[in-house]
Design an enzyme around this catalytic site. Structure first.
Site, mmCIF file in Angstrom:
data_model
loop_
_atom_site.group_PDB
_atom_site.id
_atom_site.type_symbol
_atom_site.label_atom_id
_atom_site.label_comp_id
_atom_site.label_asym_id
_atom_site.label_seq_id
_atom_site.Cartn_x
_atom_site.Cartn_y
_atom_site.Cartn_z
ATOM 1 N N HIS A 148 1.822 4.591 -2.896
ATOM 2 C CA HIS A 148 1.957 6.045 -2.778
ATOM 3 C C HIS A 148 3.311 6.497 -3.331
ATOM 4 O O HIS A 148 3.406 7.493 -4.060
ATOM 5 C CB HIS A 148 1.855 6.466 -1.308
ATOM 6 N N HIS A 205 3.428 6.476 -7.059
ATOM 7 C CA HIS A 205 2.654 7.601 -7.590
ATOM 8 C C HIS A 205 3.550 8.840 -7.663
ATOM 9 O O HIS A 205 3.534 9.588 -8.650
ATOM 10 C CB HIS A 205 1.451 7.855 -6.688
ATOM 11 N N HIS A 236 0.835 -1.210 0.000
ATOM 12 C CA HIS A 236 0.000 0.000 0.000
ATOM 13 C C HIS A 236 0.868 1.258 0.000
ATOM 14 O O HIS A 236 0.691 2.150 -0.845
ATOM 15 C CB HIS A 236 -0.909 -0.016 1.230
ATOM 16 N N GLU A 237 1.805 1.338 0.935
ATOM 17 C CA GLU A 237 2.641 2.538 1.025
ATOM 18 C C GLU A 237 3.548 2.687 -0.188
ATOM 19 O O GLU A 237 3.826 3.800 -0.639
ATOM 20 C CB GLU A 237 3.461 2.512 2.317
#
Length: 700
Positions: free
Chosen positions: A482, A485, A478-479
């Protein structure tokens, strides 16, 4: 061919493609503690935090602060000059970049650095930048110059991206009330200050333990809670306790109404509403959602109501399974209650899928997981993660890795600093920090992004690397979503780079990564025993992936309830009753389990401060991630063609394109509430079907 047998076919293909059974250099690096490497010829040279030379000492923050003030003043003069030669949006973005480079770095160091002197200097720098921002928010000439450009057009030709970003800057300006008469503008400043302090006190109080006399508890329960003299401390819900009485008492005690917390929340909601009305909005939710993908509170509630209608029966099926488990444990136990849900969810996983973290962790060493991410990113985007040398003074603590993100043809894209291990004084939350945003420079080069990923993983020991539980693997992916991105965005302006986009889109790349983390075809590329290097057995892999889809509908329904509560608090004023009355009414409408009398769960819900009116974003992001997964990656999660398209049409834009248009163009369909709900329900149903299929195969 069924999905399960397709997975087995895919596994044989992976083997035929020759995935290595030895650890890569990256895996070896992350399976040992990092060491700060020194260039022996320059042993005494301190490179400074993040290789910022001034930060070889904490005093460097004072230099950065002074330079920031000086450069900001120069940019203000350029923006209001009649002889300006650059686009207004370029000047504003440089102004934003100048402030963010100091504020973002200082805010991170304030939270993460173990040295009190660095923390204090960073906090002073943060305060100075806040002062500059307050000055800008009251600079009428600067606002007027930007407003003229947005309304009448710039002296220098602009394009759609320029105009979109300029409008974002104008909206940010007007959030401070600069366009209002002086008396109202001063009121906005006072309200923002009040909201900040009320929110800080509410968050602090949300985590406070509850102290009660031992005698108030049955004697056979007293030992469950930590003792404090004649009192016991209840600091959480004891949700996974095998003792049903302990679970119930913890729930009722910990969530008992707290008048002071209720006062803080009520005053916070009042101040937010007053702020919104002064700024020209009917409600705070309307103000908060402007510029988001859903745009209005009505659209957000349409989505939540439609999802509720479609989800209720599916969630109740989940609760019926748990209720039967509870009855099987004790026929006299009564109805299923809120305090039972986490316990029976874990119990079902263990009994039906035989999933225990201790069984799976040896296959998820930190090194193997990082190797898996490297394989995934290489296949999807043609990039590699390279562990880099760390110089003296470059990091805030010794247990930090530095990754260079490199594209096979484009070269270096940016840096990720990995602060992964638990330590005293470290924030106990997994998160992503932007230290420097990417942007196109005047000379045509690109300012490389720098981010920090902060996790709280167990420290490796002398013979054992850090071993992750399945949930830790999900959090890591998940991290890293980020971070990618930020790395893969290639925006003209840093104000909209990477995760600097609307809240209801910012979580999409990270939630999408969770789909990869629970797909057997991805896990097979890296889930290997840290000692033997043998791949995770197929039955274990299938059981693990199926267990991650357990009770999806009921888990989503509680997020739906939280989202609806957040909206109701911010679209209704004055509240119809107190905050607990609104909680009870919302729970009755959106959640299948009844409200528990004399509890006030909302007073522990700290996300009401950080997400005010935007908590729905989690569900919208889940819907979009699910939609993207189904459309582009479900058939082949390692497809380079789809990965390149996702990067080019989605990640590259950051916030430089309207989120609605970005999603509509990428998915070739408008993200209407009905379409978002359709993608969620499809995901719930397909995963339930897969879960049952795997459960039947491995029931023995």
């Amino acid at each position: 061919m069924s999905r399960f047998f397709f997975d087995r076919f895919f596994a044989r293909r992976l083997s035929q493609r020759g995935y290595s059974t030895s650890w890569s250099d990256l895996a070896n690096a992350f399976n040992t503690r990092p060491t700060t490497q020194l260039n022996l010829s320059l042993v005494k040279e301190n490179k400074g935090l993040f290789e910022v030379p001034e930060l070889s000492s904490y005093e460097g923050f004072y230099l950065l602060k002074d330079r920031c003030i000086s450069e900001t003043n120069g940019l203000i003069q350029e923006a209001i000059s009649e002889n300006r030669t650059r686009k207004m949006v370029e000047i504003f973005d440089e102004l934003s970049d100048n402030l963010c480079k100091v504020a973002d770095l200082a805010e991170f160091i304030r939270l993460a650095h173990p040295s009190g002197k660095y923390k204090q200097a960073a906090e002073i720098a943060c305060g100075a930048v806040s002062g500059i921002v307050e000055k800008l928010n009251t600079h009428k000439s600067l606002y007027d110059a930007l407003q003229r450009v947005v309304k009448e057009g710039d002296l220098i030709p602009t394009n759609d991206v320029d105009n979109h970003v300029a409008q974002l800057f104008l909206f940010d300006f007007e959030q401070s009330g600069i366009h209002l008469p002086e008396a109202e503008r001063n009121k906005v400043v006072a309200l923002n200050d009040s909201i900040l302090h009320l929110g800080q006190h509410f968050v602090a109080g949300a985590a406070n333990p509850r102290k009660i006399k031992k005698q108030q508890l049955p004697q056979y329960i007293q030992h469950v809670f930590p003792a404090d003299g004649d009192n016991v401390l209840v600091s959480g819900l004891n949700a996974e306790s095998t003792n049903p009485v302990a679970r119930e008492l913890a729930y009722r005690i910990y969530l008992h109404p707290d008048p002071h917390q209720d006062y803080l929340l009520t005053e916070l909601l009042k101040a937010r509403h007053e702020l919104a009305v002064i700024c020209g909005f009917q409600t705070y939710a309307e103000r908060a959602l402007k510029g988001s993908m859903v745009e209005t509170p009505n659209t957000a509630m349409d989505f939540l109501n439609l999802l509720s209608t479609n989800l209720r029966e599916r969630a109740e099926n989940d609760f019926n399974v748990m209720a039967m488990m509870k009855k099987a444990d004790n026929p006299q136990s009564g109805a299923l209650s809120a305090w039972d849900i986490p316990y029976f969810t874990q119990k079902y996983k263990k009994e039906k899928f035989k999933v225990a973290s201790s069984e799976y962790s040896p296959y998820f060493s930190l090194g193997s997981c990082m190797e898996g991410l490297n394989i995934l990113f290489n296949r999807l985007y043609g990039i590699s993660l390279d562990n880099k040398e760390i110089f003296n003074g470059e990091v805030w603590t010794s247990d930090v890795y530095k990754l260079a993100v490199t594209h096979e043809t484009e070269g270096l894209l940016g840096y990720i600093y990995c602060d992964f291990y638990e330590r005293d004084g470290k924030p106990n939350q997994d998160c992503h920090f932007t230290i420097r945003g990417g942007k196109l420079m005047a000379d045509g080069s690109y300012q490389l992004p720098i981010v920090v990923l902060m996790l709280n993983l167990p420290m490796p020991r002398w013979s054992t690397p850090s071993l992750l539980t399945p949930s830790m693997v999900d959090n890591l992916f998940h991290e890293m979503g980020h971070a990618m991105h930020s790395m893969l965005g290639r925006t003209r302006y840093q104000h909209v780079t990477g995760t600097r986009c609307s809240t209801d889109f910012a979580e999409v790349p990270s939630v999408l990564m969770e789909f990869f983390a629970r797909d057997p075809r991805v896990l097979r590329t890296f889930a290997r025993h840290f000692q033997t290097k043998e791949a995770m057995p197929e039955d274990m892999l299938q059981r693990l992936c199926a267990s991650k889809h357990l009770f999806t509908a009921s888990e989503m329904q509680i997020q739906l309830f939280y989202s609806a509560l957040d909206q109701n608090y911010h679209v209704r004023h004055p509240l119809n009753g107190n905050t607990t009355d609104v909680l009870e009414a919302t729970q009755n409408n959106f959640y299948s389990l009844p409200y528990i009398k004399d509890t006030a769960w909302q007073l522990r819900f700290s996300h009401l401060v950080g997400y005010g009116a935007k908590y729905y974003s989690y569900l919208v992001s889940t819907a979009l991630a699910s939609w993207i997964w189904q459309t582009y990656f479900e058939a082949d999660p390692l497809s380079r063609t789809q990965g390149e398209r996702y990067r080019r049409e989605c990640l590259a834009h950051g916030g430089g394109k309207s989120p609605w248009n970005l999603v509509a163009d990428f998915l070739q369909k408008e993200p209407l509430p009905s379409h978002l709900v359709e993608s969620i329900i499809h995901e719930v149903d397909s995963k339930n079907e897969l879960m049952e299929q795997v459960a039947k195969i491995y029931k023995n």
